[in-house]
Design a protein around this motif. Structure first.
Motif, PDB file in Angstrom:
ATOM      1  N   LEU A  30      58.621  43.502  33.430  1.00 17.96           N
ATOM      2  CA  LEU A  30      59.116  42.530  34.401  1.00 17.96           C
ATOM      3  C   LEU A  30      58.814  43.112  35.777  1.00 17.96           C
ATOM      4  N   LYS A  31      57.932  42.452  36.539  1.00 16.50           N
ATOM      5  CA  LYS A  31      57.469  42.977  37.824  1.00 16.50           C
ATOM      6  C   LYS A  31      58.150  42.220  38.960  1.00 16.50           C
ATOM      7  N   ILE A  32      58.803  42.961  39.850  1.00 18.13           N
ATOM      8  CA  ILE A  32      59.589  42.357  40.918  1.00 18.13           C
ATOM      9  C   ILE A  32      58.946  42.643  42.273  1.00 18.13           C
ATOM     10  N   SER A  33      58.278  41.634  42.838  1.00 22.89           N
ATOM     11  CA  SER A  33      57.812  41.714  44.216  1.00 22.89           C
ATOM     12  C   SER A  33      58.762  40.966  45.146  1.00 22.89           C
ATOM     13  N   GLY A  34      59.617  40.137  44.562  1.00 24.82           N
ATOM     14  CA  GLY A  34      60.636  39.413  45.310  1.00 24.82           C
ATOM     15  C   GLY A  34      62.000  40.038  45.073  1.00 24.82           C
ATOM     16  N   VAL A  35      62.925  39.246  44.532  1.00 25.58           N
ATOM     17  CA  VAL A  35      64.296  39.716  44.337  1.00 25.58           C
ATOM     18  C   VAL A  35      64.737  39.438  42.903  1.00 25.58           C
ATOM     19  N   LEU A  36      65.360  40.442  42.289  1.00 26.66           N
ATOM     20  CA  LEU A  36      65.977  40.312  40.968  1.00 26.66           C
ATOM     21  C   LEU A  36      67.461  40.597  41.098  1.00 26.66           C
ATOM     22  N   ASN A  37      68.286  39.643  40.681  1.00 25.10           N
ATOM     23  CA  ASN A  37      69.728  39.838  40.649  1.00 25.10           C
ATOM     24  C   ASN A  37      70.218  39.662  39.219  1.00 25.10           C
ATOM     25  N   ALA A  38      70.806  40.724  38.666  1.00 25.74           N
ATOM     26  CA  ALA A  38      71.286  40.685  37.289  1.00 25.74           C
ATOM     27  C   ALA A  38      72.599  41.443  37.179  1.00 25.74           C
ATOM     28  N   THR A  39      73.621  40.785  36.681  1.00 22.86           N
ATOM     29  CA  THR A  39      74.926  41.405  36.439  1.00 22.86           C
ATOM     30  C   THR A  39      75.299  41.230  34.981  1.00 22.86           C
ATOM     31  N   ASN A  40      75.667  42.338  34.349  1.00 23.29           N
ATOM     32  CA  ASN A  40      76.065  42.321  32.932  1.00 23.29           C
ATOM     33  C   ASN A  40      74.978  41.699  32.055  1.00 23.29           C
ATOM     34  N   VAL A  41      73.763  42.164  32.243  1.00 23.46           N
ATOM     35  CA  VAL A  41      72.602  41.697  31.484  1.00 23.46           C
ATOM     36  C   VAL A  41      72.077  42.856  30.648  1.00 23.46           C
ATOM     37  N   VAL A  42      71.603  42.553  29.447  1.00 24.40           N
ATOM     38  CA  VAL A  42      70.990  43.553  28.573  1.00 24.40           C
ATOM     39  C   VAL A  42      69.478  43.365  28.592  1.00 24.40           C
ATOM     40  N   PHE A  43      68.749  44.454  28.872  1.00 25.32           N
ATOM     41  CA  PHE A  43      67.288  44.494  28.762  1.00 25.32           C
ATOM     42  C   PHE A  43      66.976  45.449  27.615  1.00 25.32           C
ATOM     43  N   THR A  44      66.317  44.973  26.577  1.00 26.96           N
ATOM     44  CA  THR A  44      66.195  45.827  25.398  1.00 26.96           C
ATOM     45  C   THR A  44      64.951  45.495  24.572  1.00 26.96           C
ATOM     46  N   SER A  45      64.832  46.188  23.469  1.00 28.66           N
ATOM     47  CA  SER A  45      63.696  46.076  22.558  1.00 28.66           C
ATOM     48  C   SER A  45      63.714  44.759  21.786  1.00 28.66           C
ATOM     49  N   PHE A  46      62.535  44.272  21.459  1.00 30.12           N
ATOM     50  CA  PHE A  46      62.365  43.114  20.588  1.00 30.12           C
ATOM     51  C   PHE A  46      62.985  43.362  19.215  1.00 30.12           C
ATOM     52  N   PHE A  47      63.084  44.634  18.831  1.00 26.54           N
ATOM     53  CA  PHE A  47      63.575  44.995  17.496  1.00 26.54           C
ATOM     54  C   PHE A  47      65.061  45.352  17.480  1.00 26.54           C
ATOM     55  N   ASP A  48      65.741  45.140  18.581  1.00 25.72           N
ATOM     56  CA  ASP A  48      67.147  45.517  18.706  1.00 25.72           C
ATOM     57  C   ASP A  48      68.051  44.343  18.304  1.00 25.72           C
ATOM     58  N   ASP A  49      68.591  44.407  17.092  1.00 24.59           N
ATOM     59  CA  ASP A  49      69.446  43.324  16.604  1.00 24.59           C
ATOM     60  C   ASP A  49      70.874  43.411  17.126  1.00 24.59           C
ATOM     61  N   SER A  50      71.235  44.535  17.735  1.00 26.63           N
ATOM     62  CA  SER A  50      72.615  44.708  18.188  1.00 26.63           C
ATOM     63  C   SER A  50      72.929  43.881  19.427  1.00 26.63           C
ATOM     64  N   SER A  51      71.912  43.441  20.123  1.00 26.14           N
ATOM     65  CA  SER A  51      72.072  42.567  21.300  1.00 26.14           C
ATOM     66  C   SER A  51      71.195  41.340  21.120  1.00 26.14           C
ATOM     67  N   GLY A  52      71.790  40.173  21.157  1.00 25.44           N
ATOM     68  CA  GLY A  52      71.015  38.931  21.031  1.00 25.44           C
ATOM     69  C   GLY A  52      70.602  38.594  19.623  1.00 25.44           C
ATOM     70  N   ASP A  63      69.086  38.914  15.590  1.00 27.06           N
ATOM     71  CA  ASP A  63      67.832  39.278  14.924  1.00 27.06           C
ATOM     72  C   ASP A  63      66.691  38.429  15.480  1.00 27.06           C
ATOM     73  N   THR A  64      66.223  38.794  16.647  1.00 24.10           N
ATOM     74  CA  THR A  64      65.242  37.983  17.367  1.00 24.10           C
ATOM     75  C   THR A  64      63.905  37.930  16.642  1.00 24.10           C
ATOM     76  N   ASN A  65      63.499  39.025  16.002  1.00 23.71           N
ATOM     77  CA  ASN A  65      62.222  39.027  15.286  1.00 23.71           C
ATOM     78  C   ASN A  65      62.361  38.590  13.834  1.00 23.71           C
ATOM     79  N   ASN A  66      63.550  38.161  13.432  1.00 23.39           N
ATOM     80  CA  ASN A  66      63.791  37.471  12.160  1.00 23.39           C
ATOM     81  C   ASN A  66      63.353  38.274  10.938  1.00 23.39           C
ATOM     82  N   ASP A  67      63.650  39.571  10.940  1.00 27.64           N
ATOM     83  CA  ASP A  67      63.278  40.388   9.781  1.00 27.64           C
ATOM     84  C   ASP A  67      64.475  41.083   9.154  1.00 27.64           C
ATOM     85  N   GLY A  68      65.661  40.583   9.428  1.00 26.95           N
ATOM     86  CA  GLY A  68      66.853  41.227   8.893  1.00 26.95           C
ATOM     87  C   GLY A  68      67.000  42.617   9.465  1.00 26.95           C
ATOM     88  N   SER A  69      67.228  43.574   8.598  1.00 20.52           N
ATOM     89  CA  SER A  69      67.400  44.968   9.042  1.00 20.52           C
ATOM     90  C   SER A  69      66.159  45.812   8.794  1.00 20.52           C
TER      91      SER A  69
END
Length: 402
Positions: free
Chosen positions: A291-313, A315-321
């Motif tokens: 994520l490239k910021i040349s302007g402004v990024l405002n984020a409060t209580n946001v998670v930025f994480t791996s595609f493979f991280d099922d603990s937040s958001g 099972d995004t890649n739909n492969d169970g565990s």
């Protein structure tokens, strides 16, 4: 003109109406004439309305057959399905059980430039024989509500341009995305996306207004896949109710997900941002998303994480565990002359760069503040501050980086 023929058979209680050609005056298709079999393309002329009444079944006959709308299409509680689908409108092709419907048996409902209409509560399935979707919209503004859109050979709905309203609808078992748009939208809300063959939704990063409260399960990507970049001079908000968002653009791509110097991206609290990657031979690959910021990024209580991280958001890649996150699964948040606020965020499993950090700050002309944030599991540095940058970093926890 409209070419029609009514046929009755002992196996069907209602007439079968065969239709092709151009509808040049206001026309209504009724349950008494159902099913309507489209033997070729049917085109609704500009300034003409085709009304399809509740209970009508429409069956395009060939993989190349479309209903093309240049005027107005209103369909309430109708069914659009395969010529081979005996469960709706009977055995229209007269072959008993010899054939059954499959995705891509017909082409699409095509809303052309300047057209409009309302699809209220229809079932639309087994179309999408082309590379787009079984509903195709270009420079048009139809309303789609309470609909079931399923079993397309491509996307359920493909929007090339225009401003349709899509609400309260179910997108199920489509071969590609449930909904794919090349344009930012104005009203996509309260829809469910289940068991689609690609992302639930694929949409430009600018998203648009009132794109909210959409849910995902069982899709190849259970989330909103963001393509391209945010346009210059546009202030964008990513609502939490569409979470998780999956960033597709690569760091090295000219269409990388960039927030330009004249734009602001605000991410609502409780949003999860993931960065698309691949699994190849049991290894995490294709991980160079940023994520490239040349302007402004405002984020409060946001998670930025791996595609493979099922603990937040979830099972995004739909492969169970089957997979788990690893350091370096994505590249970085890159403040390139821009700035903003990261407050009470969790940023983890990135840092896929040999000379950088998971957060990289360079030459900022806008103040950058990182406060009460957790920065963890980077493959390299958690934060790397370079030329001309002087961020404020307070009450932040760094763990398991490098």
């Amino acid at each position: 003109f409209v070419l029609s023929l009514l046929l009755f058979s002992a196996s069907q209680a209602a007439a079968t109406t065969f239709v092709s050609g151009t509808i040049s005056q206001n026309t209504t298709w009724t349950a008494d004439g159902s099913p309507y079999v489209l033997t070729g393309n049917v085109t609704v002329s500009a300034n003409v309305t085709l009304t399809i009444q509740p209970g009508v079944v429409v069956k395009p006959q060939q993989t190349t057959t479309s209903l093309i709308v240049n005027g107005i299409l209103n369909a309430n509680q109708a069914v659009f399905t395969s010529y081979k689908d005996d469960s709706q409108g009977g055995d229209a092709n007269g072959d008993g059980s010899a054939t059954s419907p499959t995705p891509g048996d017909w082409y699409r409902i095509s809303f052309q430039s300047g057209s409009s209409g309302s699809l209220s509560g229809p079932t639309i399935r087994y179309g999408g024989s082309g590379s787009s979707g079984q509903i195709y919209i270009t420079s048009a503004s139809p309303s789609i509500s309470g609909s079931t859109i399923s079993n397309s050979g491509g996307a359920g709905v493909y929007i090339a341009s225009g401003s349709p309203s899509i609400s309260g609808s179910s997108f199920v078992f489509n071969s590609a995305e449930g909904l794919r748009s090349a344009a930012a939208l104005t009203n996509v809300s309260g829809n469910s996306f289940t068991s689609n063959g690609s992302a639930a939704i694929k949409i430009p990063a600018t998203i648009g207004s009132n794109v909210i409260n959409n849910t995902y399960s069982g899709n190849q990507i259970n989330g909103m896949l963001l393509s391209g970049h945010i346009s210059s001079g546009v202030n964008v908000t990513w609502p939490a109710s569409n979470s998780p968002y999956v960033i597709e653009a690569k760091a090295a791509s000219p269409n990388s997900l960039n927030v330009p110097s004249s734009s602001t991206l605000t991410i609502e609290p409780a949003t999860v941002i993931k960065f698309k990657a691949e699994l190849t031979g049991g290894q995490h690959t294709d991980k160079d998303r940023s994520l490239k910021i040349s302007g402004v990024l405002n984020a409060t209580n946001v998670v930025f994480t791996s595609f493979f991280d099922d603990s937040s958001g979830g099972d995004t890649n739909n492969d169970g565990s089957s997979t788990a996150p690893l350091p370096g699964d994505w590249n970085r948040i890159y403040f390139n002359g821009g700035g903003g606020n990261l407050s009470s965020c969790t940023i983890s499993w990135g840092g896929n760069s040999e000379v950088s950090g998971m957060i990289y700050i360079e030459g900022s002309t806008v103040a950058t503040v990182i406060d009460a944030t957790t920065i963890a599991h980077s493959q390299n540095w958690g934060v790397y501050v370079y030329s001309g940058a002087a961020p404020t970093i307070t009450a932040t926890a760094f763990s398991y980086n490098g």
